[in-house]
Design a protein around this motif. Structure first.
Motif, PDB file in Angstrom:
ATOM      1  N   TRP A   1       0.845  -1.199   0.000  1.00 43.56           N
ATOM      2  CA  TRP A   1       0.000   0.000   0.000  1.00 43.56           C
ATOM      3  C   TRP A   1       0.877   1.244   0.000  1.00 43.56           C
ATOM      4  O   TRP A   1       0.640   2.179  -0.774  1.00 43.56           O
ATOM      5  N   HIS A   2       1.886   1.258   0.852  1.00 41.83           N
ATOM      6  CA  HIS A   2       2.765   2.419   0.963  1.00 41.83           C
ATOM      7  C   HIS A   2       3.436   2.718  -0.375  1.00 41.83           C
ATOM      8  O   HIS A   2       3.427   3.862  -0.848  1.00 41.83           O
ATOM      9  N   GLU A   3       4.005   1.704  -0.988  1.00 38.83           N
ATOM     10  CA  GLU A   3       4.689   1.909  -2.274  1.00 38.83           C
ATOM     11  C   GLU A   3       3.704   2.275  -3.381  1.00 38.83           C
ATOM     12  O   GLU A   3       4.011   3.084  -4.252  1.00 38.83           O
ATOM     13  N   GLY A   4       2.524   1.680  -3.346  1.00 41.13           N
ATOM     14  CA  GLY A   4       1.536   1.923  -4.393  1.00 41.13           C
ATOM     15  C   GLY A   4       0.880   3.278  -4.327  1.00 41.13           C
ATOM     16  O   GLY A   4       0.376   3.773  -5.338  1.00 41.13           O
ATOM     17  N   THR A   5       0.855   3.892  -3.156  1.00 42.48           N
ATOM     18  CA  THR A   5       0.173   5.181  -3.012  1.00 42.48           C
ATOM     19  C   THR A   5       1.130   6.352  -2.853  1.00 42.48           C
ATOM     20  O   THR A   5       0.742   7.487  -3.092  1.00 42.48           O
ATOM     21  N   GLY A   6       2.342   6.084  -2.399  1.00 45.86           N
ATOM     22  CA  GLY A   6       3.294   7.162  -2.170  1.00 45.86           C
ATOM     23  C   GLY A   6       2.972   8.004  -0.950  1.00 45.86           C
ATOM     24  O   GLY A   6       3.583   9.053  -0.739  1.00 45.86           O
ATOM     25  N   ARG A   7       2.042   7.568  -0.140  1.00 48.42           N
ATOM     26  CA  ARG A   7       1.709   8.301   1.081  1.00 48.42           C
ATOM     27  C   ARG A   7       2.869   8.195   2.076  1.00 48.42           C
ATOM     28  O   ARG A   7       3.646   7.254   2.050  1.00 48.42           O
ATOM     29  N   HIS A   8       2.944   9.155   2.959  1.00 45.51           N
ATOM     30  CA  HIS A   8       3.965   9.153   4.000  1.00 45.51           C
ATOM     31  C   HIS A   8       3.464   8.255   5.126  1.00 45.51           C
ATOM     32  O   HIS A   8       2.376   8.477   5.665  1.00 45.51           O
ATOM     33  N   LEU A   9       4.246   7.246   5.490  1.00 43.45           N
ATOM     34  CA  LEU A   9       3.854   6.278   6.506  1.00 43.45           C
ATOM     35  C   LEU A   9       4.798   6.375   7.697  1.00 43.45           C
ATOM     36  O   LEU A   9       6.019   6.239   7.543  1.00 43.45           O
ATOM     37  N   VAL A  10       4.243   6.606   8.877  1.00 41.54           N
ATOM     38  CA  VAL A  10       4.991   6.628  10.123  1.00 41.54           C
ATOM     39  C   VAL A  10       4.546   5.397  10.913  1.00 41.54           C
ATOM     40  O   VAL A  10       3.349   5.196  11.125  1.00 41.54           O
ATOM     41  N   VAL A  11       5.504   4.573  11.329  1.00 38.14           N
ATOM     42  CA  VAL A  11       5.191   3.346  12.057  1.00 38.14           C
ATOM     43  C   VAL A  11       5.781   3.428  13.461  1.00 38.14           C
ATOM     44  O   VAL A  11       6.980   3.650  13.613  1.00 38.14           O
ATOM     45  N   VAL A  12       4.923   3.233  14.458  1.00 39.45           N
ATOM     46  CA  VAL A  12       5.347   3.184  15.853  1.00 39.45           C
ATOM     47  C   VAL A  12       5.453   1.714  16.245  1.00 39.45           C
ATOM     48  O   VAL A  12       4.590   0.913  15.904  1.00 39.45           O
ATOM     49  N   SER A  13       6.522   1.378  16.949  1.00 42.23           N
ATOM     50  CA  SER A  13       6.702   0.010  17.414  1.00 42.23           C
ATOM     51  C   SER A  13       7.462   0.024  18.729  1.00 42.23           C
ATOM     52  O   SER A  13       7.950   1.067  19.168  1.00 42.23           O
ATOM     53  N   ASN A  14       7.555  -1.135  19.346  1.00 44.63           N
ATOM     54  CA  ASN A  14       8.302  -1.281  20.589  1.00 44.63           C
ATOM     55  C   ASN A  14       9.527  -2.149  20.345  1.00 44.63           C
ATOM     56  O   ASN A  14       9.530  -2.989  19.454  1.00 44.63           O
ATOM     57  N   GLU A  15      10.527  -1.944  21.178  1.00 51.52           N
ATOM     58  CA  GLU A  15      11.715  -2.799  21.171  1.00 51.52           C
ATOM     59  C   GLU A  15      11.566  -3.763  22.334  1.00 51.52           C
ATOM     60  O   GLU A  15      11.531  -3.332  23.481  1.00 51.52           O
ATOM     61  N   VAL A  16      11.415  -5.040  22.041  1.00 51.05           N
ATOM     62  CA  VAL A  16      11.203  -6.024  23.109  1.00 51.05           C
ATOM     63  C   VAL A  16      12.369  -6.988  23.247  1.00 51.05           C
ATOM     64  O   VAL A  16      12.349  -7.858  24.113  1.00 51.05           O
ATOM     65  N   GLY A  17      13.389  -6.843  22.456  1.00 58.85           N
ATOM     66  CA  GLY A  17      14.504  -7.781  22.490  1.00 58.85           C
ATOM     67  C   GLY A  17      15.599  -7.449  23.483  1.00 58.85           C
ATOM     68  O   GLY A  17      16.540  -8.213  23.646  1.00 58.85           O
ATOM     69  N   TRP A  18      15.502  -6.318  24.175  1.00 55.30           N
ATOM     70  CA  TRP A  18      16.549  -5.913  25.103  1.00 55.30           C
ATOM     71  C   TRP A  18      16.334  -6.426  26.518  1.00 55.30           C
ATOM     72  O   TRP A  18      17.219  -6.331  27.355  1.00 55.30           O
ATOM     73  N   GLY A  19      15.156  -6.947  26.785  1.00 50.49           N
ATOM     74  CA  GLY A  19      14.854  -7.411  28.136  1.00 50.49           C
ATOM     75  C   GLY A  19      15.253  -8.861  28.331  1.00 50.49           C
ATOM     76  O   GLY A  19      15.993  -9.445  27.534  1.00 50.49           O
ATOM     77  N   VAL A  20      14.744  -9.439  29.388  1.00 52.38           N
ATOM     78  CA  VAL A  20      15.010 -10.843  29.660  1.00 52.38           C
ATOM     79  C   VAL A  20      14.285 -11.706  28.628  1.00 52.38           C
ATOM     80  O   VAL A  20      13.314 -11.286  28.013  1.00 52.38           O
ATOM     81  N   VAL A  21      14.782 -12.914  28.442  1.00 60.30           N
ATOM     82  CA  VAL A  21      14.128 -13.853  27.548  1.00 60.30           C
ATOM     83  C   VAL A  21      12.784 -14.222  28.177  1.00 60.30           C
ATOM     84  O   VAL A  21      12.736 -14.617  29.350  1.00 60.30           O
ATOM     85  N   PRO A  22      11.678 -14.075  27.437  1.00 58.10           N
ATOM     86  CA  PRO A  22      10.371 -14.396  28.012  1.00 58.10           C
ATOM     87  C   PRO A  22      10.313 -15.850  28.483  1.00 58.10           C
ATOM     88  O   PRO A  22      10.852 -16.744  27.831  1.00 58.10           O
TER      89      PRO A  22
END
Length: 157
Positions: free
Chosen positions: A96-117
């Protein structure tokens, strides 16, 4: 601005969090609440605004994983099925992003720095989100890590 919310109000506490989040958003922002199938829903809108903010990739990955776990259980094959589901979500969004050329902002979390679940499901989630974050960051022109409210620019092209 189109704000795409992937959270689901599964209990009272989450309903309160979502309502507070709604109140904090600027009134001019449009909101699309969708727990899965973000790319196809954006395509269906046709003329989405020039800026789309996805909040958040972490919950989109979690939703895909939990749907697969509910469908097939937590036994063998869950990791592969969940990886395919997440891959489809990412592919549809990036198409969708490539097909429309719209500006896409993605929020995410970093979960790999903590203890192993301690649970298998938690470890699968951590790995899936780490891979999803890598894929989005690899395609992004800019990546910023927020630590203690301070931006750390990781990438700018």
């Amino acid at each position: 601005m189109l704000y795409v919310a992937t959270a689901e109000a599964a209990d009272d506490e989450m309903r309160r969090r979502i309502e507070e989040h709604r109140r904090r958003r600027p009134p001019a922002w449009e909101t699309l609440e969708v727990r899965r199938g973000v790319g196809s829903r954006l395509w269906a809108l046709g003329g989405a605004p020039p800026v789309v903010l996805l909040d958040c990739l972490s919950l989109l990955v979690s939703n895909a994983l939990l749907d697969e776990a509910a469908r097939r259980g937590e036994g063998p094959g869950l990791e592969d099925a969940a990886a395919r589901a997440v891959e489809q979500e990412l592919s549809d969004l990036l198409d969708w992003h490539e097909g429309t050329g719209r500006h896409l902002v993605v929020v995410s979390n970093e979960v790999g720095w903590g203890v192993v679940p301690p649970s298998r499901l938690g470890r699968i989630y951590r790995d899936l989100l780490g891979s999803a974050n890598q894929r989005i960051a690899a395609r992004a022109r800019r990546a910023v890590l927020m630590v203690a409210g301070l931006p750390l620019e990781l990438k700018r092209t």
